[in-house]
Design a protein around this motif. Sequence first.
Motif, PDB file in Angstrom:
ATOM      1  N   ASN A 230      13.028  11.686   0.446  1.00 32.95           N
ATOM      2  CA  ASN A 230      14.384  11.145   0.666  1.00 32.95           C
ATOM      3  C   ASN A 230      14.607  10.745   2.122  1.00 32.95           C
ATOM      4  O   ASN A 230      15.291   9.751   2.400  1.00 32.95           O
ATOM      5  N   LYS A 231      14.044  11.508   3.052  1.00 31.92           N
ATOM      6  CA  LYS A 231      14.188  11.161   4.469  1.00 31.92           C
ATOM      7  C   LYS A 231      13.447   9.860   4.776  1.00 31.92           C
ATOM      8  O   LYS A 231      13.913   9.037   5.577  1.00 31.92           O
ATOM      9  N   THR A 232      12.315   9.650   4.128  1.00 32.92           N
ATOM     10  CA  THR A 232      11.579   8.392   4.293  1.00 32.92           C
ATOM     11  C   THR A 232      12.452   7.218   3.849  1.00 32.92           C
ATOM     12  O   THR A 232      12.542   6.192   4.541  1.00 32.92           O
ATOM     13  N   ILE A 233      13.089   7.362   2.699  1.00 35.92           N
ATOM     14  CA  ILE A 233      13.962   6.298   2.192  1.00 35.92           C
ATOM     15  C   ILE A 233      15.119   6.062   3.161  1.00 35.92           C
ATOM     16  O   ILE A 233      15.463   4.913   3.474  1.00 35.92           O
TER      17      ILE A 233
ATOM     18  N   ALA B  42      16.874  -2.333  -1.675  1.00 40.16           N
ATOM     19  CA  ALA B  42      17.548  -2.108  -2.960  1.00 40.16           C
ATOM     20  C   ALA B  42      16.640  -1.332  -3.910  1.00 40.16           C
ATOM     21  O   ALA B  42      17.095  -0.430  -4.642  1.00 40.16           O
ATOM     22  N   LEU B  43      15.358  -1.654  -3.900  1.00 41.57           N
ATOM     23  CA  LEU B  43      14.405  -0.934  -4.749  1.00 41.57           C
ATOM     24  C   LEU B  43      14.269   0.514  -4.300  1.00 41.57           C
ATOM     25  O   LEU B  43      14.266   1.439  -5.142  1.00 41.57           O
ATOM     26  N   LEU B  44      14.191   0.746  -3.016  1.00 44.66           N
ATOM     27  CA  LEU B  44      14.047   2.091  -2.483  1.00 44.66           C
ATOM     28  C   LEU B  44      15.243   2.973  -2.837  1.00 44.66           C
ATOM     29  O   LEU B  44      15.108   4.171  -3.093  1.00 44.66           O
ATOM     30  N   ARG B  45      16.438   2.369  -2.877  1.00 46.76           N
ATOM     31  CA  ARG B  45      17.640   3.147  -3.198  1.00 46.76           C
ATOM     32  C   ARG B  45      17.543   3.750  -4.611  1.00 46.76           C
ATOM     33  O   ARG B  45      18.153   4.796  -4.887  1.00 46.76           O
ATOM     34  N   THR B  46      16.814   3.100  -5.481  1.00 47.98           N
ATOM     35  CA  THR B  46      16.694   3.589  -6.863  1.00 47.98           C
ATOM     36  C   THR B  46      15.673   4.736  -6.949  1.00 47.98           C
ATOM     37  O   THR B  46      15.546   5.350  -8.021  1.00 47.98           O
ATOM     38  N   MET B  47      14.995   5.029  -5.874  1.00 54.12           N
ATOM     39  CA  MET B  47      13.902   6.012  -5.920  1.00 54.12           C
ATOM     40  C   MET B  47      14.284   7.362  -5.319  1.00 54.12           C
ATOM     41  O   MET B  47      13.431   8.256  -5.214  1.00 54.12           O
TER      42      MET B  47
ATOM     43  N   ALA C 143       0.819  -1.213   0.000  1.00 46.63           N
ATOM     44  CA  ALA C 143       0.000   0.000   0.000  1.00 46.63           C
ATOM     45  C   ALA C 143       0.858   1.270   0.000  1.00 46.63           C
ATOM     46  O   ALA C 143       0.488   2.278  -0.615  1.00 46.63           O
ATOM     47  N   ALA C 144       1.997   1.214   0.670  1.00 44.05           N
ATOM     48  CA  ALA C 144       2.830   2.412   0.818  1.00 44.05           C
ATOM     49  C   ALA C 144       3.763   2.646  -0.364  1.00 44.05           C
ATOM     50  O   ALA C 144       4.095   3.797  -0.683  1.00 44.05           O
ATOM     51  N   LEU C 145       4.196   1.578  -1.024  1.00 43.90           N
ATOM     52  CA  LEU C 145       5.176   1.711  -2.108  1.00 43.90           C
ATOM     53  C   LEU C 145       4.749   2.683  -3.209  1.00 43.90           C
ATOM     54  O   LEU C 145       5.572   3.481  -3.679  1.00 43.90           O
ATOM     55  N   PRO C 146       3.496   2.665  -3.675  1.00 42.85           N
ATOM     56  CA  PRO C 146       3.106   3.587  -4.745  1.00 42.85           C
ATOM     57  C   PRO C 146       3.346   5.059  -4.407  1.00 42.85           C
ATOM     58  O   PRO C 146       3.590   5.870  -5.312  1.00 42.85           O
ATOM     59  N   TYR C 147       3.294   5.406  -3.131  1.00 46.49           N
ATOM     60  CA  TYR C 147       3.540   6.793  -2.734  1.00 46.49           C
ATOM     61  C   TYR C 147       4.996   7.180  -2.967  1.00 46.49           C
ATOM     62  O   TYR C 147       5.299   8.357  -3.220  1.00 46.49           O
ATOM     63  N   MET C 148       5.882   6.193  -2.884  1.00 42.95           N
ATOM     64  CA  MET C 148       7.286   6.453  -3.170  1.00 42.95           C
ATOM     65  C   MET C 148       7.523   6.444  -4.680  1.00 42.95           C
ATOM     66  O   MET C 148       8.281   7.256  -5.219  1.00 42.95           O
ATOM     67  N   GLN C 149       6.854   5.549  -5.369  1.00 47.05           N
ATOM     68  CA  GLN C 149       7.041   5.439  -6.823  1.00 47.05           C
ATOM     69  C   GLN C 149       6.581   6.692  -7.560  1.00 47.05           C
ATOM     70  O   GLN C 149       7.189   7.106  -8.545  1.00 47.05           O
TER      71      GLN C 149
END
Length: 230
Positions: free
Chosen positions: A204-207, A222-227, A188-194
């Motif tokens: 960036n602070k969330t990541i 690893a996925l978050l680092r790309t965002m 549910a939360a990932l789309p907000y980062m994408q």
Amino acid sequence: MTKEEIRERLWVLQDKKYRDFNAMLIPGVEKERVIGVRTPQLRAMAKEIVREERLEDYLDDLDHYFYEERNLYGYVLSEIKDYDECVRRIDAFLPYVDNWGTCDLLSPKVFRRKGVKERLLKDISRWMASGKPFIVRFGIETLMRYFLDEAFDPRYLEWVAAERSEHYYVRMMVAWFFATALAKQWDAALPYMQCQALAPWTHNKTIQKALESFRITDDHKALLRTMKVR
């Protein structure tokens, strides 16, 4: 205990090294207002005060000079068993909260009861809409604390993502909320980062906070680092 007796007890419990260390962590609170009493000792004092017959007199007095006096009051509030009384007292206390330490220790036990969830959501919404930084922070933290597990609803992510305060401690709370949401409600939360739904700094602070979490898998990190937003 009278205010004078409480203050005397606090000074007896003073740890000067802890005071010096703790004072550096709470911007906005002058060092002379910090006594230097550790949290377990404050919690123990709070339980003593709650057992006293004249609790009303203590709760009616909101004039606290020292950081520990204010924190002690917060711990006492967290022990109140009646929901309506607890919220009434919290509403009176929140305007006096001027730092993240006091804000974050407020964790009323009565909020854990299943029967109060709907009322609590209404109060959270009200706190988040207040426009007062530490009241907003308290609202978001309460939502994070009690509504990211079995009581979760995706709309709560929308509530927090809509917060655009420039206040440092509100932005940090939004990042903390979403990092916790990534740990507990990844899909549910990932789309907000994408889609970069948060302000760039908060994104960036969330990541950063998510990467520090032991509850998020290496693959997800690893996925978050790309965002990250450049």
